[in-house]
Design a protein around this motif. Structure first.
Motif, PDB file in Angstrom:
ATOM      1  N   SER A  17       8.821 -16.581  16.137  1.00 16.81           N
ATOM      2  CA  SER A  17       9.584 -17.440  17.048  1.00 16.81           C
ATOM      3  C   SER A  17       8.892 -17.535  18.400  1.00 16.81           C
ATOM      4  O   SER A  17       8.182 -16.613  18.815  1.00 16.81           O
ATOM      5  CB  SER A  17      11.002 -16.875  17.260  1.00 16.81           C
ATOM      6  N   ARG A  19       9.894 -19.469  22.453  1.00 14.05           N
ATOM      7  CA  ARG A  19      10.808 -20.266  23.262  1.00 14.05           C
ATOM      8  C   ARG A  19      10.021 -20.951  24.355  1.00 14.05           C
ATOM      9  O   ARG A  19       9.432 -20.283  25.210  1.00 14.05           O
ATOM     10  CB  ARG A  19      11.892 -19.395  23.878  1.00 14.05           C
ATOM     11  N   VAL A  48       9.736 -34.342  18.601  1.00 14.74           N
ATOM     12  CA  VAL A  48      10.238 -33.065  18.091  1.00 14.74           C
ATOM     13  C   VAL A  48      11.748 -32.963  18.280  1.00 14.74           C
ATOM     14  O   VAL A  48      12.487 -32.768  17.318  1.00 14.74           O
ATOM     15  CB  VAL A  48       9.546 -31.880  18.799  1.00 14.74           C
ATOM     16  N   TYR A  60      16.752 -34.415  16.548  1.00 13.37           N
ATOM     17  CA  TYR A  60      15.654 -33.609  16.008  1.00 13.37           C
ATOM     18  C   TYR A  60      14.856 -34.407  14.987  1.00 13.37           C
ATOM     19  O   TYR A  60      15.410 -35.203  14.218  1.00 13.37           O
ATOM     20  CB  TYR A  60      16.184 -32.350  15.322  1.00 13.37           C
ATOM     21  N   VAL A  64      11.767 -30.365  11.834  1.00 14.57           N
ATOM     22  CA  VAL A  64      12.147 -29.157  12.594  1.00 14.57           C
ATOM     23  C   VAL A  64      13.640 -28.866  12.530  1.00 14.57           C
ATOM     24  O   VAL A  64      14.086 -27.834  13.049  1.00 14.57           O
ATOM     25  CB  VAL A  64      11.702 -29.264  14.066  1.00 14.57           C
ATOM     26  N   ARG A  67      15.435 -25.329  12.300  1.00 14.76           N
ATOM     27  CA  ARG A  67      14.504 -24.294  12.781  1.00 14.76           C
ATOM     28  C   ARG A  67      14.389 -24.301  14.308  1.00 14.76           C
ATOM     29  O   ARG A  67      14.235 -23.233  14.913  1.00 14.76           O
ATOM     30  CB  ARG A  67      13.112 -24.491  12.169  1.00 14.76           C
ATOM     31  N   PHE A  68      14.424 -25.482  14.915  1.00 13.43           N
ATOM     32  CA  PHE A  68      14.257 -25.611  16.360  1.00 13.43           C
ATOM     33  C   PHE A  68      15.596 -25.990  16.989  1.00 13.43           C
ATOM     34  O   PHE A  68      16.404 -26.710  16.387  1.00 13.43           O
ATOM     35  CB  PHE A  68      13.251 -26.714  16.690  1.00 13.43           C
ATOM     36  N   LEU A  81      13.140 -25.182  24.364  1.00 13.84           N
ATOM     37  CA  LEU A  81      12.972 -25.446  22.931  1.00 13.84           C
ATOM     38  C   LEU A  81      12.798 -24.100  22.247  1.00 13.84           C
ATOM     39  O   LEU A  81      11.754 -23.456  22.383  1.00 13.84           O
ATOM     40  CB  LEU A  81      11.768 -26.344  22.656  1.00 13.84           C
ATOM     41  N   MET A  83      12.126 -22.141  19.046  1.00 13.55           N
ATOM     42  CA  MET A  83      11.452 -22.448  17.783  1.00 13.55           C
ATOM     43  C   MET A  83      11.453 -21.198  16.908  1.00 13.55           C
ATOM     44  O   MET A  83      10.874 -20.174  17.274  1.00 13.55           O
ATOM     45  CB  MET A  83      10.012 -22.899  18.053  1.00 13.55           C
ATOM     46  N   LEU A  86       8.590 -20.397  12.426  1.00  9.75           N
ATOM     47  CA  LEU A  86       7.441 -21.251  12.690  1.00  9.75           C
ATOM     48  C   LEU A  86       6.479 -21.280  11.505  1.00  9.75           C
ATOM     49  O   LEU A  86       6.321 -20.281  10.780  1.00  9.75           O
ATOM     50  CB  LEU A  86       6.717 -20.784  13.951  1.00  9.75           C
ATOM     51  N   ASP A  90       3.244 -26.362  12.506  1.00 15.73           N
ATOM     52  CA  ASP A  90       3.850 -26.557  13.828  1.00 15.73           C
ATOM     53  C   ASP A  90       2.815 -26.413  14.943  1.00 15.73           C
ATOM     54  O   ASP A  90       3.128 -26.655  16.117  1.00 15.73           O
ATOM     55  CB  ASP A  90       4.971 -25.548  14.063  1.00 15.73           C
ATOM     56  N   TYR A  94       2.563 -28.857  22.839  1.00 19.81           N
ATOM     57  CA  TYR A  94       3.938 -29.304  23.027  1.00 19.81           C
ATOM     58  C   TYR A  94       4.137 -29.747  24.472  1.00 19.81           C
ATOM     59  O   TYR A  94       3.823 -29.004  25.407  1.00 19.81           O
ATOM     60  CB  TYR A  94       4.909 -28.179  22.699  1.00 19.81           C
TER      61      TYR A  94
END
Length: 125
Positions: A17, A19, A48, A60, A64, A67-68, A81, A83, A86, A90, A94
């Motif tokens: 993960s 963030r 995204v 979304y 994703v 998951r996000f 965000l 995430m 992963l 991915d 970003y």
């Protein structure tokens, strides 16, 4: 003029993960629609996630969903965000974006007025 600064990218193993955060300048952040987009080498910039001004509605990409999670803190002028789970696919730069007028199709790249520089996310297999 709105300045956007992303942070939180890095290298993570598949299944991990991260963030991401995007800090915005300006006094009227609560009136901006915000979005996250990503661009992998050789690819176009892809949508995204996005969130409306109040945070009441989120959007979304299918890739994703589940998951996000996009969220915002208007008191801190920041959009996030989260995430999870992963995958190597991915991996991308970003970027966050701001739309200064209300409404709009927040899943479309050309709806946004300001963009951050981006933060690299790399997911190893």
């Amino acid at each position: 003029q709105v300045q956007l600064v992303e942070s939180g990218g890095g290298l993570v193993q598949a299944g991990g993960s991260l963030r991401l955060s995007c800090a915005a300048s300006g006094r009227t952040f609560s009136t901006y629609g915000m979005g996250w987009f990503r661009q992998a080498p050789g690819n176009e910039r892809d949508f995204v996630a996005a969130i409306t001004e109040s945070g009441g509605t989120t959007y979304y990409a299918d890739s994703v969903k589940g998951r996000f999670t996009i969220s915002r803190d208007n008191a801190k002028n920041t959009v996030y965000l989260q995430m999870n789970s992963l995958k190597p696919e991915d991996t991308a730069v970003y970027s966050c974006a701001a739309r200064i007028s209300r409404g709009g199709r927040l899943w479309r790249t050309n709806e946004y007025d300001y963009w951050g520089q981006g933060t690299q996310v790399t997911v190893s297999s």
